[in-house]
Design a protein around this motif. Structure first.
Motif, PDB file in Angstrom:
ATOM      1  N   VAL A 127       1.228  -1.067  -0.067  1.00  5.60           N
ATOM      2  CA  VAL A 127      -0.075   0.199   0.320  1.00  5.60           C
ATOM      3  C   VAL A 127       0.886   1.335   0.177  1.00  5.60           C
ATOM      4  N   SER A 128       1.827   1.305   1.198  1.00  3.28           N
ATOM      5  CA  SER A 128       2.713   2.504   1.068  1.00  3.28           C
ATOM      6  C   SER A 128       3.255   2.600  -0.339  1.00  3.28           C
ATOM      7  N   LEU A 129       3.945   1.668  -1.212  1.00  2.00           N
ATOM      8  CA  LEU A 129       4.833   1.983  -2.393  1.00  2.00           C
ATOM      9  C   LEU A 129       3.425   2.590  -3.521  1.00  2.00           C
ATOM     10  N   VAL A 130       2.447   2.309  -3.619  1.00  8.28           N
ATOM     11  CA  VAL A 130       1.393   3.413  -4.223  1.00  8.28           C
ATOM     12  C   VAL A 130       1.192   4.207  -3.318  1.00  8.28           C
ATOM     13  N   ALA A 131       1.063   4.285  -2.652  1.00 10.28           N
ATOM     14  CA  ALA A 131       1.142   5.287  -2.082  1.00 10.28           C
ATOM     15  C   ALA A 131       1.514   6.694  -1.959  1.00 10.28           C
ATOM     16  N   SER A 132       3.030   5.976  -1.986  1.00 11.49           N
ATOM     17  CA  SER A 132       4.233   6.419  -2.441  1.00 11.49           C
ATOM     18  C   SER A 132       4.007   7.754  -4.231  1.00 11.49           C
ATOM     19  N   TRP A 133       4.030   6.672  -4.645  1.00  9.42           N
ATOM     20  CA  TRP A 133       4.183   7.051  -6.115  1.00  9.42           C
ATOM     21  C   TRP A 133       2.557   8.385  -6.244  1.00  9.42           C
ATOM     22  N   ILE A 134       1.263   7.229  -5.871  1.00 10.95           N
ATOM     23  CA  ILE A 134       0.588   8.387  -6.826  1.00 10.95           C
ATOM     24  C   ILE A 134      -0.234   9.943  -5.293  1.00 10.95           C
ATOM     25  N   GLU A 152      13.495   5.937  -2.259  1.00 11.37           N
ATOM     26  CA  GLU A 152      12.385   5.851  -1.267  1.00 11.37           C
ATOM     27  C   GLU A 152      11.398   4.658  -1.468  1.00 11.37           C
ATOM     28  N   MET A 153      11.652   3.686  -2.776  1.00 10.71           N
ATOM     29  CA  MET A 153      10.774   2.964  -3.410  1.00 10.71           C
ATOM     30  C   MET A 153      11.650   1.239  -2.483  1.00 10.71           C
ATOM     31  N   ILE A 175      -6.431  14.844  -1.368  1.00  6.91           N
ATOM     32  CA  ILE A 175      -4.976  15.202  -2.488  1.00  6.91           C
ATOM     33  C   ILE A 175      -4.547  15.361  -1.684  1.00  6.91           C
ATOM     34  N   PHE A 176      -4.255  16.614  -0.372  1.00 13.51           N
ATOM     35  CA  PHE A 176      -3.082  15.893   0.521  1.00 13.51           C
ATOM     36  C   PHE A 176      -2.682  15.012   1.683  1.00 13.51           C
ATOM     37  N   SER A 177      -3.156  13.665   1.596  1.00  8.37           N
ATOM     38  CA  SER A 177      -3.093  12.765   2.318  1.00  8.37           C
ATOM     39  C   SER A 177      -1.654  11.849   1.147  1.00  8.37           C
ATOM     40  N   ALA A 178      -2.370  11.936  -0.516  1.00 12.47           N
ATOM     41  CA  ALA A 178      -1.316  11.392  -1.547  1.00 12.47           C
ATOM     42  C   ALA A 178      -0.008  12.036  -1.251  1.00 12.47           C
ATOM     43  N   ALA A 179      -0.468  13.464  -1.391  1.00 12.00           N
ATOM     44  CA  ALA A 179       0.971  14.708  -1.921  1.00 12.00           C
ATOM     45  C   ALA A 179       1.885  13.864  -0.152  1.00 12.00           C
ATOM     46  N   LEU A 180       1.401  14.133   0.860  1.00 17.28           N
ATOM     47  CA  LEU A 180       1.903  14.065   2.371  1.00 17.28           C
ATOM     48  C   LEU A 180       2.632  12.272   1.896  1.00 17.28           C
ATOM     49  N   SER A 181       1.592  11.523   1.722  1.00 22.82           N
ATOM     50  CA  SER A 181       2.576  10.237   1.104  1.00 22.82           C
ATOM     51  C   SER A 181       3.555   9.876   0.379  1.00 22.82           C
ATOM     52  N   SER A 182       4.443  10.521  -0.758  1.00 23.90           N
ATOM     53  CA  SER A 182       4.711  10.793  -1.339  1.00 23.90           C
ATOM     54  C   SER A 182       5.941  12.132  -1.049  1.00 23.90           C
ATOM     55  N   LEU A 183       5.564  12.878  -0.173  1.00 27.83           N
ATOM     56  CA  LEU A 183       6.531  13.750   0.452  1.00 27.83           C
ATOM     57  C   LEU A 183       6.853  13.307   1.469  1.00 27.83           C
ATOM     58  N   SER A 184       6.464  12.704   2.463  1.00 25.59           N
ATOM     59  CA  SER A 184       7.426  11.864   3.651  1.00 25.59           C
ATOM     60  C   SER A 184       7.791  10.319   3.228  1.00 25.59           C
ATOM     61  N   SER A 185       7.659  10.064   2.056  1.00 29.72           N
ATOM     62  CA  SER A 185       8.439   9.156   1.389  1.00 29.72           C
ATOM     63  C   SER A 185       9.909   9.790   1.031  1.00 29.72           C
ATOM     64  N   ALA A 186       9.826  11.022   0.086  1.00 32.59           N
ATOM     65  CA  ALA A 186      11.052  11.681  -0.240  1.00 32.59           C
ATOM     66  C   ALA A 186      11.867  11.624   0.680  1.00 32.59           C
ATOM     67  N   LEU A 187      11.792  12.496   2.137  1.00 34.02           N
ATOM     68  CA  LEU A 187      11.815  13.015   2.843  1.00 34.02           C
ATOM     69  C   LEU A 187      12.897  11.641   3.441  1.00 34.02           C
ATOM     70  N   ASN A 188      12.257  10.719   3.985  1.00 33.77           N
ATOM     71  CA  ASN A 188      12.637   9.557   4.363  1.00 33.77           C
ATOM     72  C   ASN A 188      13.592   9.539   3.700  1.00 33.77           C
ATOM     73  N   ALA A 189      14.248   8.932   2.566  1.00 32.09           N
ATOM     74  CA  ALA A 189      14.953   8.608   1.907  1.00 32.09           C
ATOM     75  C   ALA A 189      16.166   9.596   2.154  1.00 32.09           C
ATOM     76  N   LEU A 190      15.878  10.455   1.603  1.00 27.87           N
ATOM     77  CA  LEU A 190      16.968  11.751   1.455  1.00 27.87           C
ATOM     78  C   LEU A 190      18.003  11.598   2.720  1.00 27.87           C
ATOM     79  N   ALA A 191      16.710  11.965   3.104  1.00 29.96           N
ATOM     80  CA  ALA A 191      17.390  11.574   5.119  1.00 29.96           C
ATOM     81  C   ALA A 191      18.462  10.057   5.139  1.00 29.96           C
ATOM     82  N   ALA A 192      17.713   9.042   3.984  1.00 32.86           N
ATOM     83  CA  ALA A 192      18.232   7.609   4.335  1.00 32.86           C
ATOM     84  C   ALA A 192      20.188   7.729   3.491  1.00 32.86           C
ATOM     85  N   ILE A 193      19.964   8.580   2.310  1.00 29.70           N
ATOM     86  CA  ILE A 193      20.956   8.543   1.475  1.00 29.70           C
ATOM     87  C   ILE A 193      22.102   9.804   2.014  1.00 29.70           C
TER      88      ILE A 193
END
Length: 606
Positions: free
Chosen positions: A85-92, A288-289, A371-389
């Motif tokens: 579900v999180s994979l789909v949410a990160s993309w959508i 993030e994926m 709409i904001f939920s979809a945006a937040l899921s993608s944004l949080s995924s990207a932020l978490n990924a940027l923190a990782a690298i």
């Protein structure tokens, strides 16, 4: 190009400005639903942050890097369903929600055939990329580049990903702000900092677990909003038959276009070939994926999550395409873009929602929350990924084991805060760059093409060495900078124009003034390289990178000193290497010719 204006003013009904203001009725139930969604995200972040803190506090023999492992990949003990579900949410993201429906309304259903590209991406992940990443058990996807090539390539790959994220995240934030502006009239620069701060908070506090579980909740809200809008709209218009009939009359429903012309915006070739490369890059090379796939304990679990992701992507794409057809059926004889009832193309869906739910307090709030939920899921995924690298690729290699758990936590959470602030600032640029979906694909290709090229060279091209990969990646990045930004500048200047479907305003019941030509005709223009479909951009950058990388490697007189670990290659190449090794054992050569340049280490990993 014919730009002669035609002025049309209706003589009956209310004024378009008054109608627009009447549709901006976000009442207290709507605000309540919207706020509850944001508050739930905050509490999920606090819960998982506290839970992990207690676990590390009570663990007597905690490893120093356990804080980072739990924060970035959930301890590699996540479950299949929430990860899928999180994979789909990160993309959508909101880009998909607003962009797909707008695409169908303005250009027709040709885009729907991109679902085939999603299936092709699923096969590539299943058989090529997931086995490599899961066997290595890495945290940063770009750690692979160091294992396959050298440390330079890891840094280069990480920088390319950072560029991609910093170009993409402002668009992700800007899109829901557009929707909020349409339904409330509140300026986008007022709402975006507030929402971003909330996203930064729960991402930095809760880590990947908070991101994944908020994705699950946000996906439920988003899917619920889509279904409610679709069902209510179809009922109001008179049923599915009316929707299909009006779209057929309006020439929105299209058969597959098999024209091989690469300058066509959409054809089955641009979507099946270019689209599949773009999707595969977006999943296989995005931290993030990959982070989500690596949070699962086994390769079998990762493959199941990948199948769930493909199914979810196809379902959501078809649902959003149906909403686009519904919006056209509703406004088939009174185009809100021509009458300026919708200020921008990507505000069509919010306008439609406020129109059909004007007598249902709270319903519009559910949609905006979606709409904001979809945006937040993608944004949080990207932020978490940027923190990782940032931690894995730029901090950890230099400090080794000298960092305490508090310093690790500070680095990870500080990275989230810094990148979040940068994204908010970049919104001031994004708002002037045009329709969001094509813009997003174009900008992501700038670094996406060469980045995907690096992984293709590493996993599928064993003859490419580190020097070749570096020069190939640089060549690909420079060529994509020119191609993508030249293309976007040409669109902004009117040098590249895509013909839209016919619009009608004969049935409008409100007053408006139209100064645009409903059906403009354009002079034929000379085609250049940057006129190719935006869906080919990632593939173009990949081809440039791999071609230059291969040439440089073949011409290089300096061979890599270490043999290639079979785990770094695609599974079918591993089998080829093993077969070659067996053949050499059976028929050994009597001289050393050729042996010096064989770099496949056919020994099985311990």
């Amino acid at each position: 190009m014919d730009t002669s204006p035609s002025t049309v003013t209706t003589e009956h009904g209310q004024n378009v400005d008054d109608l627009s203001r009447s549709l901006q009725r976000f009442n207290w139930p709507d605000y309540l639903v919207f706020v509850l969604m944001l508050v739930s995200c905050i509490f999920i972040g606090i819960y998982f942050g506290y839970k992990d803190h207690q676990k590390h506090k009570n663990r007597k023999t905690a490893r120093r890097d356990s804080e980072a492992l739990d924060y970035l990949v959930g301890g590699r003990k996540m479950q299949i369903f929430p990860v899928a579900v999180s994979l789909v949410a990160s993309w959508i993201s909101g880009i998909s929600l607003l962009g797909t429906s707008t695409e169908i309304y303005v250009y027709g259903t040709q885009y729907c055939y991109i679902v085939v590209a999603v299936v092709l991406m699923g096969f590539a992940m299943h058989y090529i990329f997931l086995p490599v990443f899961h066997d290595l058990q890495i945290t940063s996807a770009y750690e692979y580049l160091q294992m396959r090539f050298d440390k330079r390539m890891r840094m280069f790959g990480s920088l390319l990903f950072m560029v991609a994220c910093l170009l993409w995240m402002p668009v992700v934030i800007y899109v829901p702000a557009l929707a909020f502006n349409q339904v409330t009239g509140i300026n986008i620069h007022t709402i975006t900092p507030i929402v971003c701060l909330i996203c930064i908070f729960y991402t930095s506090v809760g880590g990947l677990k908070a991101v994944v579980w908020t994705d699950v909740i946000q996906s439920a809200v988003t899917l619920g909003a889509i279904l409610v809008v679709l069902i209510k709209g179809v009922i109001d218009i008179g049923g599915p038959a009316v929707v299909l009939q009006r779209n057929l009359i309006g020439n929105r429903i299209e058969a597959p276009n098999f024209d091989p012309n690469p300058t066509l915006r959409h054809s089955v070739w641009t979507m099946w070939i270019g689209g599949s490369v773009w999707y595969t890059y977006g999943v296989a090379c995005s931290q993030e994926m990959i982070q989500r796939y690596l949070s699962l304990p086994t390769l079998a679990d990762a493959r199941k999550a990948s199948r769930g992701f493909v199914f979810g992507m196809i379902s959501v794409t078809l649902l959003l395409s149906s909403i686009g057809m519904l919006i056209f059926a509703t406004y088939h004889d009174c185009d809100p873009l021509t009458t300026n009832l919708a200020a921008a193309k990507d505000q069509l869906l919010p306008l439609f929602v406020m129109d059909i739910f004007r007598n249902y307090p709270g319903a519009a709030g559910v949609f905006v929350a979606g709409i904001f939920s979809a945006a937040l899921s993608s944004l949080s995924s990207a932020l978490n990924a940027l923190a990782a690298i940032t931690f894995e690729d730029f901090v950890k290699p230099y400090f080794k084991d000298k960092l305490t758990e508090k310093q690790i936590a500070f680095t990870l959470r500080g990275s989230v805060l810094i990148f979040g602030i940068i994204s908010v600032v970049f919104i001031y640029i994004v708002e002037h760059l045009g329709a969001v979906m094509q813009l997003t694909m174009t900008l992501s290709s700038t670094s996406g093409g060469p980045l995907f090229g690096l992984f293709v060279m590493g996993i599928l091209m064993p003859w490419v060495n580190a020097t070749g990969a570096l020069y190939g990646g640089i060549a690909g990045f420079l060529s994509m900078c020119y191609l993508c930004f030249r293309s976007q500048a040409s669109i902004a200047a009117g040098e590249i124009i895509y013909n839209t479907k016919k619009m009608d305003i004969s049935g409008c019941t409100y007053q408006f003034t139209n100064t645009s030509n409903l059906n403009p005709t354009f002079d034929e223009m000379d085609k250049s390289l940057h006129h190719i479909s935006y869906l080919y951009f990632t593939m173009f950058g990949t081809i440039i990178s791999c071609t230059v990388g291969s040439i440089v490697s073949i011409c290089s007189t300096q061979a890599d000193s270490d043999p290639i670990d079979p785990k770094l290659l695609a599974p079918f190449l591993r089998r080829c290497a093993e077969s070659k090794a067996k053949a050499q054992e059976k028929y050994p050569l009597n001289n050393d010719i050729g042996h010096a340049n064989i770099h496949l280490d056919i020994r099985q990993p311990e």
